[in-house]
Design a protein around this motif. Structure first.
Motif, PDB file in Angstrom:
ATOM      1  N   UNK A  16       0.943  -1.050   0.007  1.00  0.00           N
ATOM      2  CA  UNK A  16       0.187  -0.179   0.039  1.00  0.00           C
ATOM      3  C   UNK A  16       0.815   1.074  -0.034  1.00  0.00           C
ATOM      4  N   UNK A  17       2.041   1.340   0.858  1.00  0.00           N
ATOM      5  CA  UNK A  17       2.865   2.266   0.946  1.00  0.00           C
ATOM      6  C   UNK A  17       3.456   2.640  -0.777  1.00  0.00           C
ATOM      7  N   UNK A  18       3.638   1.368  -1.217  1.00  0.00           N
ATOM      8  CA  UNK A  18       4.293   1.144  -2.487  1.00  0.00           C
ATOM      9  C   UNK A  18       3.405   2.136  -3.599  1.00  0.00           C
ATOM     10  N   UNK A  19       2.239   2.425  -3.259  1.00  0.00           N
ATOM     11  CA  UNK A  19       1.400   3.209  -4.314  1.00  0.00           C
ATOM     12  C   UNK A  19       2.105   4.587  -4.308  1.00  0.00           C
ATOM     13  N   UNK A  20       2.660   5.149  -3.295  1.00  0.00           N
ATOM     14  CA  UNK A  20       3.400   6.462  -3.526  1.00  0.00           C
ATOM     15  C   UNK A  20       4.413   6.426  -4.613  1.00  0.00           C
ATOM     16  N   UNK A  21       4.984   5.260  -5.199  1.00  0.00           N
ATOM     17  CA  UNK A  21       5.747   5.231  -6.101  1.00  0.00           C
ATOM     18  C   UNK A  21       4.894   4.842  -7.521  1.00  0.00           C
ATOM     19  N   UNK A  22       3.833   3.900  -7.585  1.00  0.00           N
ATOM     20  CA  UNK A  22       2.956   3.752  -8.486  1.00  0.00           C
ATOM     21  C   UNK A  22       2.005   5.134  -9.073  1.00  0.00           C
ATOM     22  N   UNK A  23       1.566   5.582  -7.919  1.00  0.00           N
ATOM     23  CA  UNK A  23       0.736   6.735  -8.344  1.00  0.00           C
ATOM     24  C   UNK A  23       1.524   7.854  -8.925  1.00  0.00           C
ATOM     25  N   UNK A  24       2.542   8.206  -8.485  1.00  0.00           N
ATOM     26  CA  UNK A  24       3.520   9.135  -8.956  1.00  0.00           C
ATOM     27  C   UNK A  24       3.701   9.041 -10.321  1.00  0.00           C
ATOM     28  N   UNK A  25       4.180   7.670 -10.525  1.00  0.00           N
ATOM     29  CA  UNK A  25       4.707   7.331 -12.077  1.00  0.00           C
ATOM     30  C   UNK A  25       3.497   7.592 -12.944  1.00  0.00           C
TER      31      UNK A  25
END
Length: 401
Positions: free
Chosen positions: A46-55
């Motif tokens: 879920x915290x990995x979404x900070x990478x995914x949504x940025x991209x």
């Protein structure tokens, strides 16, 4: 050194300074994932979404915003980009929950996409044609320096003072980059080309350009299946302590910087041929990491080579797309550059999301071979593109790439 050459170098350094700020905020989440997850009591994926949504923000924002701002002065646009960047990271530093943090990441991403697209074409225009890949690699060196120093330092600041302090530091870097743009970027930059709808349609209907965009997404994004979760992998699988992980990220960044310089020089003449071999080695190294990650020495050696190859392809991919655009859609060169930046970040989003699924289902260690398969797709597509270039060479009597 001539006066014009000095001015072009200063302008490239200003672009690199901005790329450093933007590169730091793009990849800082990789080092901060465990801290964000702990603070908000959420899972690593879920915290990995900070990478995914940025991209995803870059992917969607880059071509649309580049097209909408094509008539704006390049220097004015660069300054506004950095203002939006500073605002987005200020919001991230103040975030009291994951939703606000994700909104802040998307705002920052919008500035990233448009900067990288126009930055590449400005860099290419500042130098003679035979030095364009090297000029783009100088601009992108800001990203590599960010990975060498910005990301490890931001991770260290986050570990010592909390992850919000890392974003405050990024805001300070953004202000310095804004000043660098103001002082060093020339005011007489080439005006943006207003791309008509029919010219933009050429980009998304031309098979050669679509092939190049697919190569970018797969080849660049494959590493992010692993890289997004590199901190937990080093901690949980290889067995390193958190403080040691910061030092390893520093070494990884140094490898990226070396690879970027090699990639710029290798791609100056025949980018497609260079890219084919880069991706082949990259896929092999990621596959080997599956077996070496549990062992500290072997794992570190493999991760160094993973870093060496991670950004090596960037100058070649960007200059190749600009070359294709000049051939097939010359009036949409800036937009082509933006679409390729979108492709880079689509690859990051796919890789980061895929890494999260793999981590949650079959485990962290499997991110390595899944990334290898993704890059192998780029090897196949680059081979196809290389064959098409050779066909062009036979038809015209010279090799364009």
């Amino acid at each position: 050194m001539t006066l014009d050459k000095k001015r072009s170098i200063l302008a490239l350094l200003a672009l690199a300074a901005s790329a450093f700020a933007i590169g730091t905020t793009e990849f800082i989440s990789v080092g901060l994932l465990p801290l964000i997850a702990e603070d908000f009591q959420i899972s690593a994926s879920t915290s990995g979404l900070t990478v995914t949504l940025y991209a995803l923000g870059v992917t969607l924002g880059a071509p649309i915003l580049t097209s909408l701002t094509s008539s704006v002065s390049r220097k004015s646009l660069l300054l506004w980009i950095m203002i939006v960047f500073i605002a987005g990271n200020s919001l991230a530093a103040a975030a009291d929950g994951i939703v606000v943090l994700l909104i802040a990441r998307v705002i920052s991403a919008l500035s990233h996409g448009i900067f990288m697209s126009i930055g590449s074409t400005i860099a290419a225009d500042l130098v003679p044609e035979n030095r364009r890949a090297s000029a783009i690699s100088i601009m992108f060196s800001g990203l590599t320096v960010a990975t060498v120093t910005g990301v490890p330092l931001g991770t260290f600041i986050g570990q010592q003072f909390g992850w919000r302090a890392a974003f405050i530091a990024i805001v300070a870097v953004g202000i310095l980059a804004l000043i660098a743009n103001l002082l060093l970027i020339p005011s007489d930059l080439r005006a943006g080309t207003k791309a008509l709808l029919r010219d933009q349609l050429k980009l998304v209907t031309n098979g050669r350009l679509l092939l190049a965009f697919a190569i970018t997404a797969l080849g660049y994004g494959g590493t992010f299946v692993v890289f997004t979760y590199l901190s937990p992998l080093l901690h949980d699988i290889t067995g390193f302590k958190e403080k040691t992980v910061v030092a390893i990220l520093l070494g990884y960044g140094i490898a990226i910087a070396i690879g970027n310089m090699i990639g710029g020089k290798a791609a100056n003449r025949k980018p497609v041929a260079a890219l084919f071999y880069m991706f082949a080695f990259q896929s092999l190294v990621l596959f080997l990491l599956t077996f070496t990650a549990p062992f500290k020495t072997a794992g570190l050696v493999t991760i160094f080579f993973m870093g060496l190859l991670a950004f090596m392809n960037v100058p070649g991919l960007q200059v190749y797309v600009v070359m294709l655009a000049e051939r097939f859609a010359p009036n949409a060169k800036d937009v082509a550059s933006a679409v390729n930046i979108a492709a880079f970040n689509a690859g990051i989003a796919i890789g980061a999301y895929l890494g999260g699924i793999v981590t949650d289902t079959i485990g962290l260690i499997h991110t390595a071979w899944v990334g290898a398969v993704m890059v192998l797709g780029a090897v196949i597509l680059t081979g196809w593109s290389r064959a098409l270039e050779k066909k062009d060479e036979a038809a015209t009597g010279h090799c364009p790439a």
